[in-house]
Design a protein around this motif. Structure first.
Motif, PDB file in Angstrom:
ATOM      1  N   LEU A 106     -11.623  40.857 -10.951  1.00 27.96           N
ATOM      2  CA  LEU A 106     -12.592  40.801  -9.864  1.00 27.96           C
ATOM      3  C   LEU A 106     -11.909  40.125  -8.685  1.00 27.96           C
ATOM      4  O   LEU A 106     -11.396  39.018  -8.816  1.00 27.96           O
ATOM      5  CB  LEU A 106     -13.824  40.000 -10.301  1.00 27.96           C
ATOM      6  CG  LEU A 106     -14.934  39.847  -9.281  1.00 27.96           C
ATOM      7  CD1 LEU A 106     -15.523  41.211  -8.921  1.00 27.96           C
ATOM      8  CD2 LEU A 106     -16.027  38.950  -9.826  1.00 27.96           C
ATOM      9  N   VAL A 107     -11.882  40.802  -7.546  1.00 29.43           N
ATOM     10  CA  VAL A 107     -11.261  40.253  -6.342  1.00 29.43           C
ATOM     11  C   VAL A 107     -12.335  40.170  -5.264  1.00 29.43           C
ATOM     12  O   VAL A 107     -12.991  41.162  -4.959  1.00 29.43           O
ATOM     13  CB  VAL A 107     -10.079  41.120  -5.865  1.00 29.43           C
ATOM     14  CG1 VAL A 107      -9.452  40.535  -4.610  1.00 29.43           C
ATOM     15  CG2 VAL A 107      -9.032  41.241  -6.973  1.00 29.43           C
ATOM     16  N   VAL A 108     -12.497  38.968  -4.713  1.00 25.16           N
ATOM     17  CA  VAL A 108     -13.604  38.685  -3.795  1.00 25.16           C
ATOM     18  C   VAL A 108     -13.056  38.101  -2.495  1.00 25.16           C
ATOM     19  O   VAL A 108     -12.201  37.217  -2.519  1.00 25.16           O
ATOM     20  CB  VAL A 108     -14.578  37.661  -4.431  1.00 25.16           C
ATOM     21  CG1 VAL A 108     -15.663  37.265  -3.463  1.00 25.16           C
ATOM     22  CG2 VAL A 108     -15.161  38.208  -5.721  1.00 25.16           C
ATOM     23  N   LEU A 109     -13.572  38.591  -1.388  1.00 23.37           N
ATOM     24  CA  LEU A 109     -13.282  37.997  -0.088  1.00 23.37           C
ATOM     25  C   LEU A 109     -14.327  36.926   0.163  1.00 23.37           C
ATOM     26  O   LEU A 109     -15.517  37.218   0.263  1.00 23.37           O
ATOM     27  CB  LEU A 109     -13.330  39.059   1.012  1.00 23.37           C
ATOM     28  CG  LEU A 109     -13.078  38.564   2.439  1.00 23.37           C
ATOM     29  CD1 LEU A 109     -11.696  37.941   2.560  1.00 23.37           C
ATOM     30  CD2 LEU A 109     -13.246  39.708   3.425  1.00 23.37           C
ATOM     31  N   GLY A 110     -13.894  35.675   0.204  1.00 29.92           N
ATOM     32  CA  GLY A 110     -14.818  34.561   0.353  1.00 29.92           C
ATOM     33  C   GLY A 110     -15.321  34.396   1.774  1.00 29.92           C
ATOM     34  O   GLY A 110     -14.707  34.882   2.729  1.00 29.92           O
ATOM     35  N   ALA A 111     -16.417  33.678   1.916  1.00 33.66           N
ATOM     36  CA  ALA A 111     -17.000  33.397   3.223  1.00 33.66           C
ATOM     37  C   ALA A 111     -16.048  32.559   4.076  1.00 33.66           C
ATOM     38  O   ALA A 111     -16.150  32.541   5.290  1.00 33.66           O
ATOM     39  CB  ALA A 111     -18.332  32.667   3.048  1.00 33.66           C
ATOM     40  N   ASN A 112     -15.109  31.877   3.439  1.00 35.34           N
ATOM     41  CA  ASN A 112     -14.138  31.044   4.138  1.00 35.34           C
ATOM     42  C   ASN A 112     -12.882  31.824   4.520  1.00 35.34           C
ATOM     43  O   ASN A 112     -11.912  31.248   4.997  1.00 35.34           O
ATOM     44  CB  ASN A 112     -13.770  29.833   3.277  1.00 35.34           C
ATOM     45  CG  ASN A 112     -13.242  30.230   1.917  1.00 35.34           C
ATOM     46  OD1 ASN A 112     -13.067  31.412   1.620  1.00 35.34           O
ATOM     47  ND2 ASN A 112     -12.993  29.256   1.073  1.00 35.34           N
ATOM     48  N   GLY A 113     -12.862  33.144   4.265  1.00 33.20           N
ATOM     49  CA  GLY A 113     -11.710  33.978   4.603  1.00 33.20           C
ATOM     50  C   GLY A 113     -10.644  34.004   3.536  1.00 33.20           C
ATOM     51  O   GLY A 113      -9.661  34.725   3.651  1.00 33.20           O
ATOM     52  N   LYS A 114     -10.808  33.224   2.464  1.00 30.49           N
ATOM     53  CA  LYS A 114      -9.829  33.225   1.376  1.00 30.49           C
ATOM     54  C   LYS A 114     -10.170  34.336   0.390  1.00 30.49           C
ATOM     55  O   LYS A 114     -11.312  34.787   0.308  1.00 30.49           O
ATOM     56  CB  LYS A 114      -9.828  31.868   0.665  1.00 30.49           C
ATOM     57  CG  LYS A 114      -9.355  30.750   1.567  1.00 30.49           C
ATOM     58  CD  LYS A 114      -9.339  29.422   0.860  1.00 30.49           C
ATOM     59  CE  LYS A 114      -8.875  28.336   1.812  1.00 30.49           C
ATOM     60  NZ  LYS A 114      -8.850  27.025   1.187  1.00 30.49           N
ATOM     61  N   VAL A 115      -9.160  34.775  -0.354  1.00 25.26           N
ATOM     62  CA  VAL A 115      -9.358  35.817  -1.347  1.00 25.26           C
ATOM     63  C   VAL A 115      -9.263  35.181  -2.732  1.00 25.26           C
ATOM     64  O   VAL A 115      -8.340  34.422  -3.014  1.00 25.26           O
ATOM     65  CB  VAL A 115      -8.308  36.940  -1.202  1.00 25.26           C
ATOM     66  CG1 VAL A 115      -8.467  37.983  -2.289  1.00 25.26           C
ATOM     67  CG2 VAL A 115      -8.427  37.586   0.172  1.00 25.26           C
ATOM     68  N   TYR A 116     -10.265  35.490  -3.581  1.00 20.29           N
ATOM     69  CA  TYR A 116     -10.348  34.933  -4.929  1.00 20.29           C
ATOM     70  C   TYR A 116     -10.110  36.049  -5.940  1.00 20.29           C
ATOM     71  O   TYR A 116     -10.753  37.086  -5.877  1.00 20.29           O
ATOM     72  CB  TYR A 116     -11.741  34.333  -5.166  1.00 20.29           C
ATOM     73  CG  TYR A 116     -12.065  33.175  -4.257  1.00 20.29           C
ATOM     74  CD1 TYR A 116     -11.854  31.866  -4.681  1.00 20.29           C
ATOM     75  CD2 TYR A 116     -12.586  33.381  -2.987  1.00 20.29           C
ATOM     76  CE1 TYR A 116     -12.160  30.799  -3.852  1.00 20.29           C
ATOM     77  CE2 TYR A 116     -12.890  32.316  -2.148  1.00 20.29           C
ATOM     78  CZ  TYR A 116     -12.671  31.038  -2.596  1.00 20.29           C
ATOM     79  OH  TYR A 116     -12.968  29.966  -1.774  1.00 20.29           O
ATOM     80  N   HIS A 117      -9.190  35.807  -6.877  1.00 22.60           N
ATOM     81  CA  HIS A 117      -8.910  36.738  -7.965  1.00 22.60           C
ATOM     82  C   HIS A 117      -9.427  36.084  -9.251  1.00 22.60           C
ATOM     83  O   HIS A 117      -9.074  34.942  -9.543  1.00 22.60           O
ATOM     84  CB  HIS A 117      -7.405  36.975  -8.114  1.00 22.60           C
ATOM     85  CG  HIS A 117      -6.745  37.506  -6.884  1.00 22.60           C
ATOM     86  ND1 HIS A 117      -6.356  38.813  -6.764  1.00 22.60           N
ATOM     87  CD2 HIS A 117      -6.416  36.909  -5.711  1.00 22.60           C
ATOM     88  CE1 HIS A 117      -5.801  39.006  -5.583  1.00 22.60           C
ATOM     89  NE2 HIS A 117      -5.825  37.857  -4.923  1.00 22.60           N
ATOM     90  N   PHE A 118     -10.247  36.803 -10.044  1.00 20.97           N
ATOM     91  CA  PHE A 118     -10.823  36.262 -11.273  1.00 20.97           C
ATOM     92  C   PHE A 118     -10.473  37.155 -12.461  1.00 20.97           C
ATOM     93  O   PHE A 118     -10.530  38.379 -12.354  1.00 20.97           O
ATOM     94  CB  PHE A 118     -12.359  36.205 -11.184  1.00 20.97           C
ATOM     95  CG  PHE A 118     -12.893  35.287 -10.141  1.00 20.97           C
ATOM     96  CD1 PHE A 118     -13.098  33.946 -10.418  1.00 20.97           C
ATOM     97  CD2 PHE A 118     -13.216  35.754  -8.876  1.00 20.97           C
ATOM     98  CE1 PHE A 118     -13.609  33.094  -9.454  1.00 20.97           C
ATOM     99  CE2 PHE A 118     -13.732  34.914  -7.905  1.00 20.97           C
ATOM    100  CZ  PHE A 118     -13.928  33.576  -8.191  1.00 20.97           C
ATOM    101  N   GLY A 119     -10.172  36.545 -13.610  1.00 18.26           N
ATOM    102  CA  GLY A 119      -9.940  37.293 -14.842  1.00 18.26           C
ATOM    103  C   GLY A 119      -9.952  36.363 -16.036  1.00 18.26           C
ATOM    104  O   GLY A 119      -9.740  35.157 -15.905  1.00 18.26           O
ATOM    105  N   ILE A 120     -10.198  36.922 -17.223  1.00 16.57           N
ATOM    106  CA  ILE A 120     -10.251  36.131 -18.455  1.00 16.57           C
ATOM    107  C   ILE A 120      -8.959  36.327 -19.248  1.00 16.57           C
ATOM    108  O   ILE A 120      -8.445  37.445 -19.343  1.00 16.57           O
ATOM    109  CB  ILE A 120     -11.461  36.529 -19.311  1.00 16.57           C
ATOM    110  CG1 ILE A 120     -12.742  36.104 -18.598  1.00 16.57           C
ATOM    111  CG2 ILE A 120     -11.399  35.918 -20.693  1.00 16.57           C
ATOM    112  CD1 ILE A 120     -14.009  36.440 -19.347  1.00 16.57           C
ATOM    113  N   ILE A 121      -8.440  35.214 -19.819  1.00 16.13           N
ATOM    114  CA  ILE A 121      -7.218  35.270 -20.632  1.00 16.13           C
ATOM    115  C   ILE A 121      -7.398  34.446 -21.909  1.00 16.13           C
ATOM    116  O   ILE A 121      -8.405  33.788 -22.095  1.00 16.13           O
ATOM    117  CB  ILE A 121      -5.981  34.718 -19.878  1.00 16.13           C
ATOM    118  CG1 ILE A 121      -6.188  33.238 -19.529  1.00 16.13           C
ATOM    119  CG2 ILE A 121      -5.679  35.539 -18.652  1.00 16.13           C
ATOM    120  CD1 ILE A 121      -4.900  32.495 -19.321  1.00 16.13           C
TER     121      ILE A 121
END
Length: 143
Positions: free
Chosen positions: A123-138
């Motif tokens: 899951l890749v999200v463009l945050g309200a602060n302009g940063k990009v967040y990458h999420f995944g389970i390992i």
């Protein structure tokens, strides 16, 4: 008797820059378990853990739409993992200051969640602060 064996192939959720990228933009990486017991980055590791995130006191600014998508995905993933009695998994998160080219992944669809082919499996999200967040389970292959 025959025993069924399953293989699961996963993708590295951290953003991969091509070797030719002159100065890749640094990012912050987390390995989160939802626990504070022994959950601080170790020595020379660059990956932060739960207590390090708490100490930074900077919540992920992903907004309500992406938050709902993330929580729903985590709920479904944890149900699947628990149905196979798998445990000890972590949520990997990478927070990056985006390069101009990454905005195309979001602007084409006018939404905060990337549907780009290169982001499949995470899951890749463009945050309200302009940063990009990458999420995944390992780390889910332990019983």
């Amino acid at each position: 008797s025959r025993k069924m064996v399953y293989f699961l192939v996963t993708k590295n959720i951290y953003h991969q820059y091509p070797d030719s990228t002159p100065n890749p933009i640094p990012s912050i990486k987390y390995d989160l378990k939802g626990s504070t017991i022994g959950r601080r980055k170790s020595g020379s590791s660059l990956v932060l853990k739960d207590l390090d995130l708490i100490d930074q006191n900077e919540p992920f600014a992903i907004g309500p739409v992406a938050k709902e998508v993330l929580l729903s995905a985590l709920y479904r993933d944890s149900l699947l993992l628990s149905s196979y009695n798998l445990m000890d998994y972590s949520l990997l998160v990478e927070v990056e200051e985006p390069h101009v080219s990454i905005f195309r992944r979001f602007l084409n669809y006018l939404q905060p969640i990337s549907t780009s082919r290169q982001d499949k499996g995470k899951l890749v999200v463009l945050g309200a602060n302009g940063k990009v967040y990458h999420f995944g389970i390992i780390d889910f292959l332990q019983r």
